[in-house]
Design an enzyme around this catalytic site. Structure first.
Site, PDB file in Angstrom:
ATOM      1  N   THR A 137      -1.649   7.425  -0.580  1.00  0.00           N
ATOM      2  CA  THR A 137      -2.933   7.189  -1.260  1.00  0.00           C
ATOM      3  C   THR A 137      -3.661   5.955  -0.721  1.00  0.00           C
ATOM      4  OG1 THR A 137      -1.941   5.760  -2.934  1.00  0.00           O
ATOM      5  CG2 THR A 137      -1.961   8.132  -3.392  1.00  0.00           C
ATOM      6  N   ASP A 185       4.519  -6.031   9.621  1.00  0.00           N
ATOM      7  CA  ASP A 185       5.543  -5.647  10.594  1.00  0.00           C
ATOM      8  C   ASP A 185       5.507  -6.565  11.810  1.00  0.00           C
ATOM      9  OD1 ASP A 185       6.494  -3.615   9.036  1.00  0.00           O
ATOM     10  OD2 ASP A 185       5.442  -2.005  10.098  1.00  0.00           O
ATOM     11  N   ASP A 197       0.047  -3.098  12.044  1.00  0.00           N
ATOM     12  CA  ASP A 197       0.540  -3.521  10.731  1.00  0.00           C
ATOM     13  C   ASP A 197       0.925  -5.005  10.792  1.00  0.00           C
ATOM     14  OD1 ASP A 197       2.181  -1.983   8.111  1.00  0.00           O
ATOM     15  OD2 ASP A 197       2.504  -4.108   8.577  1.00  0.00           O
ATOM     16  N   ARG A 209       0.842  -1.214   0.000  1.00  0.00           N
ATOM     17  CA  ARG A 209       0.000   0.000   0.000  1.00  0.00           C
ATOM     18  C   ARG A 209       0.865   1.247   0.000  1.00  0.00           C
ATOM     19  NH1 ARG A 209      -4.898   0.337   4.148  1.00  0.00           N
ATOM     20  NH2 ARG A 209      -3.202   0.887   5.540  1.00  0.00           N
TER      21      ARG A 209
HETATM   22  C1  PRP Z   1      -1.361  -4.911   4.306  1.00  0.00           C
HETATM   23  C2  PRP Z   1      -2.174  -6.180   4.390  1.00  0.00           C
HETATM   24  C3  PRP Z   1      -2.965  -6.161   3.133  1.00  0.00           C
HETATM   25  C4  PRP Z   1      -3.250  -4.691   2.951  1.00  0.00           C
HETATM   26  C5  PRP Z   1      -4.643  -4.387   3.380  1.00  0.00           C
HETATM   27  O1  PRP Z   1      -0.272  -5.071   3.479  1.00  0.00           O
HETATM   28  O2  PRP Z   1      -1.378  -7.330   4.541  1.00  0.00           O
HETATM   29  O3  PRP Z   1      -2.284  -6.694   2.016  1.00  0.00           O
HETATM   30  O4  PRP Z   1      -2.308  -3.985   3.776  1.00  0.00           O
HETATM   31  O5  PRP Z   1      -4.956  -3.061   3.142  1.00  0.00           O
HETATM   32  P1  PRP Z   1      -6.039  -2.630   2.058  1.00  0.00           P
HETATM   33  O6  PRP Z   1      -7.210  -3.526   2.257  1.00  0.00           O
HETATM   34  O7  PRP Z   1      -6.319  -1.204   2.399  1.00  0.00           O
HETATM   35  O8  PRP Z   1      -5.426  -2.775   0.700  1.00  0.00           O
HETATM   36  P2  PRP Z   1       0.795  -3.911   3.241  1.00  0.00           P
HETATM   37  O9  PRP Z   1       0.447  -3.136   2.007  1.00  0.00           O
HETATM   38  O10 PRP Z   1       0.976  -3.136   4.507  1.00  0.00           O
HETATM   39  O11 PRP Z   1       2.112  -4.702   2.886  1.00  0.00           O
HETATM   40  P3  PRP Z   1       2.967  -5.710   3.788  1.00  0.00           P
HETATM   41  O12 PRP Z   1       2.135  -6.949   3.988  1.00  0.00           O
HETATM   42  O13 PRP Z   1       4.152  -5.950   2.944  1.00  0.00           O
HETATM   43  O14 PRP Z   1       3.297  -5.042   5.081  1.00  0.00           O
HETATM   44  N1  URA Z   2      -2.674  -3.273   6.765  1.00  0.00           N
HETATM   45  C1  URA Z   2      -2.388  -3.740   8.017  1.00  0.00           C
HETATM   46  O1  URA Z   2      -1.416  -4.505   8.193  1.00  0.00           O
HETATM   47  N2  URA Z   2      -3.169  -3.345   9.027  1.00  0.00           N
HETATM   48  C2  URA Z   2      -4.223  -2.534   8.855  1.00  0.00           C
HETATM   49  O2  URA Z   2      -4.906  -2.222   9.844  1.00  0.00           O
HETATM   50  C3  URA Z   2      -4.501  -2.069   7.569  1.00  0.00           C
HETATM   51  C4  URA Z   2      -3.724  -2.457   6.533  1.00  0.00           C
END
Ligand code: PRP
Ligand code: URA
Length: 208
Positions: A107, A202, A199, A103
């Site tokens: 945005t 993380d 997150d 993400r």
């Molecule tokens: C997180 C999560 C989803 C997404 C959800 O991933 O694991 O993929 O956000 O958010 P959304 O429904 O608003 O799209 P992130 O983009 O943080 O990447 P990561 O798993 O690499 O930390």
């Molecule tokens: N991605 C995450 O990991 N946590 C949230 O709450 C939203 C997006």
């Protein structure tokens, strides 16, 4: 298709534990693994079977085994990886695809950086996994990619979801089956799920 919300007390209990900030990465990974096993068990209850003849120590008998092409499990990187071993514990012969989405912090829109999916995906039961369904942008983009490669029978497993994410995913892809561990209240101004767990990537990988 209707959304399936998990009701099992063990799933609820373990989701409560992963919400706590004092749950460290090692415990968090273990709990996500256990939740994925329980959610996968529920979601895969309609896998097709066929009858085969086998021999027991006592006699010949006709018994069911899983039929059809091997299912495909598709974690959305990174956090979806936390659920992978749990699903593979249930279906060890499944093929594994990967979709890399991240993400944009401003945005909140998903940026694609990787996609590798198993062959003959149109003939497989596909299980897309990601613990978090927030705005739904990543889930919609992942299912778009799976469908663009020919995927048809798609299940999506999410441990914690916001109402906004459930609505967005089901509006874009009403033909998929969505399984949600817990439906939370809302998104905050940074599009994080509240109460949520922070997150997920993380917390699984110990980054921040
Ligand atoms: C997180 C999560 C989803 C997404 C959800 O991933 O694991 O993929 O956000 O958010 P959304 O429904 O608003 O799209 P992130 O983009 O943080 O990447 P990561 O798993 O690499 O930390
Ligand atoms: N991605 C995450 O990991 N946590 C949230 O709450 C939203 C997006």
């Amino acid at each position: 298709m209707p959304v399936t919300y998990m009701t099992h007390p063990l799933i609820k209990h373990k989701i409560t534990l992963i919400r706590k900030p004092e749950t460290g990465s090692s415990e968090f990974r273990k709990l996500v693994d256990e939740i994925a096993i329980m959610m996968g068990y529920e979601a895969l209850a309609d896998l097709p079977t066929k009858n085969v003849e086998i021999m027991t120590p006592m006699e010949k008998t006709v018994q069911p085994v899983i039929s059809g092409k091997k299912p495909a499990v598709v974690p959305i990187l990174r956090a979806g990886l936390g659920m992978l071993n749990g699903i593979l514990a249930l279906v060890p012969t499944a093929k594994v695809g990967h979709i890399g989405l991240c993400r944009d912090p401003e945005t909140h829109l998903p940026q694609e950086y990787y996609c590798k999916l198993p062959n003959a995906i149109g003939e497989r039961q596909i299980v897309v996994i990601d613990p978090m369904l927030a705005t739904g942008g990543s889930a919609v983009a992942a299912v778009n990619l799976v469908k663009a490669h020919g995927g048809k029978k798609i299940k999506f497993l999410s441990i914690v979801a916001a109402p906004e994410g459930v609505s967005a995913l089901m509006a874009a892809h009403p033909d998929i089956q969505l399984y949600v561990g817990c439906l939370d209240h809302c998104l905050n101004e940074h599009a994080y799920i509240c109460p949520g767990l922070g997150d997920a990537g993380d917390r699984i990988f110990g980054t921040d």
